[in-house]
Scaffold this motif. Sequence first.
Motif, short mmCIF file in Angstrom:
data_model
loop_
_atom_site.label_atom_id
_atom_site.label_comp_id
_atom_site.label_asym_id
_atom_site.label_seq_id
_atom_site.Cartn_x
_atom_site.Cartn_y
_atom_site.Cartn_z
N MET A 247 0.87 -0.68 0.01
CA MET A 247 -0.49 -0.22 0.48
C MET A 247 0.83 0.83 0.60
O MET A 247 0.43 2.38 0.32
CB MET A 247 -0.99 -0.04 1.13
CG MET A 247 -2.06 -0.83 1.28
SD MET A 247 -2.96 -1.16 2.84
CE MET A 247 -3.66 -2.23 2.96
N VAL A 268 -0.88 2.90 -6.23
CA VAL A 268 -1.49 3.90 -5.17
C VAL A 268 -1.16 5.78 -5.68
O VAL A 268 -2.61 6.09 -6.31
CB VAL A 268 -1.16 3.59 -4.17
CG1 VAL A 268 -1.77 4.53 -2.85
CG2 VAL A 268 -1.09 2.18 -3.27
N SER A 288 -8.27 0.74 -9.05
CA SER A 288 -8.38 0.14 -7.35
C SER A 288 -8.91 -1.02 -7.82
O SER A 288 -8.28 -1.79 -6.06
CB SER A 288 -9.39 1.43 -7.01
OG SER A 288 -9.31 2.47 -7.15
N PHE A 291 -6.00 -3.17 -7.82
CA PHE A 291 -5.18 -3.48 -6.56
C PHE A 291 -5.60 -4.22 -5.91
O PHE A 291 -5.57 -5.17 -4.72
CB PHE A 291 -4.88 -2.16 -6.22
CG PHE A 291 -4.13 -1.91 -5.15
CD1 PHE A 291 -2.96 -2.15 -4.43
CD2 PHE A 291 -4.98 -1.08 -4.15
CE1 PHE A 291 -2.04 -1.89 -3.12
CE2 PHE A 291 -3.67 -1.42 -2.48
CZ PHE A 291 -2.72 -1.27 -2.97
N PHE A 292 -7.13 -3.73 -5.74
CA PHE A 292 -7.66 -4.50 -4.12
C PHE A 292 -7.58 -6.60 -4.48
O PHE A 292 -7.51 -6.70 -3.68
CB PHE A 292 -9.02 -3.93 -4.00
CG PHE A 292 -10.38 -4.46 -3.30
CD1 PHE A 292 -9.00 -4.97 -2.81
CD2 PHE A 292 -11.41 -4.45 -3.53
CE1 PHE A 292 -10.49 -5.25 -0.68
CE2 PHE A 292 -12.41 -4.94 -2.46
CZ PHE A 292 -11.79 -4.88 -1.02
N ILE A 295 -4.55 -7.12 -3.55
CA ILE A 295 -4.34 -7.13 -1.46
C ILE A 295 -4.73 -8.82 -1.61
O ILE A 295 -3.89 -9.13 -0.64
CB ILE A 295 -5.31 -5.86 -1.26
CG1 ILE A 295 -4.19 -4.69 -1.70
CG2 ILE A 295 -4.92 -6.30 0.64
CD1 ILE A 295 -2.45 -4.99 -0.52
N VAL A 296 -5.82 -9.00 -2.14
CA VAL A 296 -6.57 -10.36 -1.49
C VAL A 296 -6.18 -12.22 -2.00
O VAL A 296 -6.35 -12.64 -0.58
CB VAL A 296 -8.68 -10.01 -1.62
CG1 VAL A 296 -8.96 -11.53 -1.77
CG2 VAL A 296 -8.82 -9.08 -1.36
#
Lengths: 313, 289
Positions: A247, A268, A288, A291-292, A295-296
């Motif tokens: 992040m 970001v 976004s 990116f989400f 991360i998951v």
Amino acid sequence: MAVQTPTRTTSGTPTRSARSETGQPWKERWAGLFFVAPFLLLFAVFLLWPTFSGLWNSFFNTSLSGIKGEFLGLQNWREMFGDPAVWSSLKNTFVFTAMSTPPLVVIALVMALLANRRGLLGWLLRFSYFAPFVLPATVVSLIWVWIYQPGFGLVNGLLTAGGFAEIDWLNTENRAMLAVVIATVWWTVGFNFLLYLAALQGIPAQIYEAAAIDGANGRQKLFRITLPLLSRTTGLIVVLQLVASLMIFDQIYLMTDGGPNYATRPIVQYIYQNGFTNYRIGYASAISYLFFVIIVIVSILQFKLFSGRKEVR
Amino acid sequence: MTTMTLPATTRSGPVEPRWSFPKVASVVGAVILAVIWLAPLLWALDTSLKPEPETTRTPITWLPEAPTLAAYQGVIEQGDLLRWFLNSTIVAVLVTALTLLVSVLAAYGFSRTEFPGRRALFGLMIAGILVPPQVLIVPLFQEMTSLRLVDTYWGIVLPQVVAPVMVFVLKKFFDGISRDYEDAARVDGATRWRIVWSVMVPMSRPILVAVGIFTFIGAWNNFLWPFIVTTDPSMMTIPVGLANVQGSYGLRYAQIMASAVLGGLPLLIVYALFQRNVIRGVGDAGIKG
């Protein structure tokens, strides 16, 4: 369920339980929700709603003015997968994560082992190691940009005093990321240090006493007892650190603004630029979400990896 | 005479400092690491006390020849620093107070009460931990625009109050508190509301202090969200304000460092005062698993 709740209240004074039984069983059944309601309301408005409206936005050509643009379907998503800037900023993000995570775990562990002592020295060590963590990103960036200055900066001052050549840290493409990583390790290692320290202090003294009776020396205590007992904490710290590093934005934006020549721009920042500089809300939303998803995936992979080996004791 | 020698003999027990090599090496290593970690802070403080011409002198000098507070006077007089200070304080206090209030209630609800859909809602909240705030900046800003909360304290504060991790940590802690205390209070006629404030909260003070301090530090230092949601310099917090004027300082390094010191000092003091609670609270937070 409805039967269970009154039985619990009967343990109270008879008059009260009678009142609540005859009064509103409905109220009793739903009472718990009132405790959770304030949080859930904020959760719904400021987390759930934007999470889904972001996904919705990614299918539109929306500008920052807030007026919904035309429906684009998957066009933003298609553009994203063909955008070299998405991939280069993702690469920068991963490079930063790969460079910053190992020192942020190892140095934190060393610090915890060194600072786990009583008295004034222990207090001073704990203060020194954790102190940078409480500073705002801006303060950290102001200090480090100054330290990296060519000529009169602290780092180059030490380099020239040692007979080495100066380096223009923040303006050299293959040095800028390293400079950011160093500043980040300095700034944030304190949090991991604290997690390790708390875990260390949770190890019962009897284990060491027993080992001492069995004739274990310091090295054996460290490698046979302390480090194995810390392995779950290490797992947790790696999990938290990888996600935190992915992040990355603040210190890069403030120290290099993603430069030189986009060599340090993380994903970001690319989202931020598309949303707030280029006013392309829809496109920023699509990135976004990419990116989400990343991360998951990282979180799930780590969870699988670390839940596999549990009890070391 | 004998009374004077007596305590000396009884006091010297078998405790003898054994200065083995590993022990000395670990102390020396620990101190060197501490010096490295403090050096940038001291360097900033040191620079802030120099008159401007001395800051760019080579080779670098450590102690200022004639320490001066001129740089501090300069940033306080010309800038919005005091205003940002006030904003940061208001924002951090509001975020901390509201986060604690809302999270304690929710943690109690999830830990101790039954209501239809409780498990599903808890699962949903846990899933919320996975959503990075960075993903939300764009839709959240749009939402703030339509709610007319851009450039307001509530706009800065409210999204930061949603902290599923805090609820999760507190719920785990509450789960570990025996129900006997609660039942005893109920026998005495306490309502659920009373139980939260007179039983659960006092029993979890260390962890509440730790959660509170981390929330405060996080809110004071948060950069990205206040940076997005404030455009008016008079509404900015310290991190955002400092970033905003960074360029306008020109080459006045003493002033840059003076504002950095002023921006970082309050939290260093708070941390120094509460260090013990912070470490103990992290241990209590069930981080050990």
